[in-house]
Write an enzyme that holds these catalytic residues in place. Structure first.
Site, PDB file in Angstrom:
ATOM      1  N   LYS A 145      -4.513   9.106   2.874  1.00 17.58           N
ATOM      2  CA  LYS A 145      -4.654  10.023   1.740  1.00 17.58           C
ATOM      3  C   LYS A 145      -3.890  11.331   1.984  1.00 17.58           C
ATOM      4  CE  LYS A 145      -6.904   6.966  -0.518  1.00 17.58           C
ATOM      5  NZ  LYS A 145      -8.293   6.592  -0.569  1.00 17.58           N
TER       6      LYS A 145
HETATM    7  C1  LIG Z   1      -9.400   5.509  -0.723  1.00 22.16           C
HETATM    8  C2  LIG Z   1     -10.209   5.420  -1.941  1.00 22.16           C
HETATM    9  C3  LIG Z   1     -11.613   5.531  -1.927  1.00 22.16           C
HETATM   10  C4  LIG Z   1     -12.418   5.489  -0.660  1.00 22.16           C
HETATM   11  O1  LIG Z   1     -12.175   6.505   0.223  1.00 22.16           O
HETATM   12  P1  LIG Z   1     -12.803   6.394   1.688  1.00 22.16           P
HETATM   13  O2  LIG Z   1     -12.659   7.791   2.210  1.00 22.16           O
HETATM   14  O3  LIG Z   1     -11.972   5.407   2.443  1.00 22.16           O
HETATM   15  O4  LIG Z   1     -14.209   5.973   1.556  1.00 22.16           O
HETATM   16  C5  LIG Z   1     -12.289   5.592  -3.112  1.00 22.16           C
HETATM   17  N1  LIG Z   1     -11.643   5.508  -4.289  1.00 22.16           N
HETATM   18  C6  LIG Z   1     -10.316   5.367  -4.366  1.00 22.16           C
HETATM   19  C7  LIG Z   1      -9.662   5.308  -5.711  1.00 22.16           C
HETATM   20  C8  LIG Z   1      -9.554   5.303  -3.191  1.00 22.16           C
HETATM   21  O5  LIG Z   1      -8.230   5.124  -3.265  1.00 22.16           O
END
Ligand SMILES: *Cc1c(COP(=O)(O)O)cnc(C)c1O
Length: 383
Positions: free
Chosen positions: A181
């Site tokens: 991210k």
């Molecule tokens: C990555 C992601 C999540 C989950 O995030 P985590 O920190 O891995 O739990 C939730 N929603 C979307 C749209 C994502 O891309």
């Protein structure tokens, strides 16, 4: 040339921060976590920030904070990661999938109203790729139906909607710091809200339901006494993660600029080609550009999306697909029996999308390399 789909942007600042955190002797949640929360709340212009070990954890506790119950319904876009929806299943509540817009892959207002029922407790809009959803309209519609708006902002840091930051818009906003991210701590997440009661509930629930600030009990002036006031979770962040987060937050906007420049280069290169459809961003908002989601104009090509990705991969370029719509996965299909025909826009999008590499630290030659290969393939397989 090998160009991976993603590389985190980690420099000496992160490494020094993490080493200092480890040397401090305080490894779990502690002063760095609290500082990260305070800075983060300030940055996204929200009153409270509650850190956790993932965005999924944040979504789960956001739903607990608003009091989701068995039998309730929560509206989510069909075009998202399973995390958005699985947290609803934790409550034996029902996720209701809404179709998306073909242009933005965000929830489609025109097909949203029909999904609200007496049982609708919340809606979880996902800011796809980093572009904010139509938040004013979604908030109005939710309010009219007595539902809360929990934003899945896993892609949307930083992002702006009508000059306001994502994080200052809905009831509770959940960010992800997963390795890929736009701000990464390896694993991690942050839930932000202006509502003090919800923030307090999430703070207690993220650490076993132990009354507030229990983590201080091992500090010098701490006490061994604590009270359990709910059946909580073990969702807290650690100071080692927070050290990474603090260093990343300090250069967040610079990293955003770097992604934006890559998006501009792709737009410029692909915008005039009839085989390709570049991402559409509405004029009153700014995307975080977590994803650059290119679409294939299948009508002008001899090959489909899967083959296009194989061809990219053969030439060393990492690409991905965001997302396989939820109703296509066996779990949701078997449980809710939803059919493909109910989501024409999601199906249209799914058949065409390719996420291209976009991250700060991508070299000039790498961006040119991706452009060259994508252009070459589009020409080669032109119908
Ligand atoms: C990555 C992601 C999540 C989950 O995030 P985590 O920190 O891995 O739990 C939730 N929603 C979307 C749209 C994502 O891309």
């Amino acid at each position: 040339m090998e160009i991976p789909f993603h590389k985190p942007y980690i420099t000496d600042e992160e490494i020094t921060g993490v080493v200092n955190a480890i040397r401090s002797g305080w490894l779990t949640m502690g002063p760095r976590t609290i500082e990260f929360e305070n800075r983060f709340a300030g940055y996204v212009e929200s009153e409270h920030a509650v850190s956790m070990n993932s965005c999924t954890a944040c979504l789960h506790l956001a739903l607990r904070a608003i009091g989701l119950r068995e039998g309730d319904e929560v509206i989510v876009p069909a075009m998202t990661f399973t995390a958005t929806s699985e947290v609803i299943s934790y409550f034996n509540a029902r996720p209701v999938f809404a179709d998306v817009e073909t242009g933005t892959s965000n929830i489609d207002l025109n097909r949203l109203e029909r999904h609200f029922t007496e049982k609708t407790k919340a809606i979880i809009p996902v800011h796809f790729g980093g572009q904010p959803c139509d938040m004013d309209e979604i908030l109005d519609m939710a309010r009219a139906h007595g539902a809360h708006v929990i934003e899945d902002a896993a892609h949307a840091l930083p992002a702006w909607y009508r000059y306001r930051k994502v994080g200052s818009l809905g009831d509770i906003t959940c960010f992800s710091f997963y390795a890929t991210k736009t701000l990464c701590t390896g694993e991690g997440g942050m839930a932000v809200t202006d509502n003090g009661q919800w923030a307090e509930a999430m703070r207690v629930l993220r650490l076993h339901g132990i009354s507030r600030d229990a983590w201080k009990r091992y500090a010098k002036n701490g006490t061994w006494r604590y009270e359990v006031i709910a059946a909580g979770c073990k969702y807290n962040m650690t100071d080692v993660q927070a050290a990474l987060g603090l260093a990343q937050l300090a250069k967040l906007e610079w990293m955003w600029q770097a992604r934006r420049e890559i998006a501009d280069r792709y737009d410029e290169a692909f915008g005039g080609m009839e085989e390709l459809i570049t991402p559409f961003v509405k004029p009153d908002r700014q995307s975080a550009w977590h994803l650059y989601s290119l679409k294939l104009n299948l009508e002008t090509l001899q090959i489909g999306r899967d083959r296009f990705i194989d061809e990219l991969s053969k030439r060393g370029i990492g690409a991905s697909v965001h997302f396989i719509p939820l109703y296509r996965h066996p779990y949701y299909r078997n449980k809710y029996g939803c059919g493909l025909h109910e989501y024409p826009a999601s199906e249209w999008v799914f058949g065409r999308i390719i996420s291209l590499p976009i991250y700060p630290g991508m070299m000039e030659e790498e961006v040119s390399g991706v452009i060259e290969v994508v252009t070459h393939l589009a020409r080669k397989f032109k119908r």
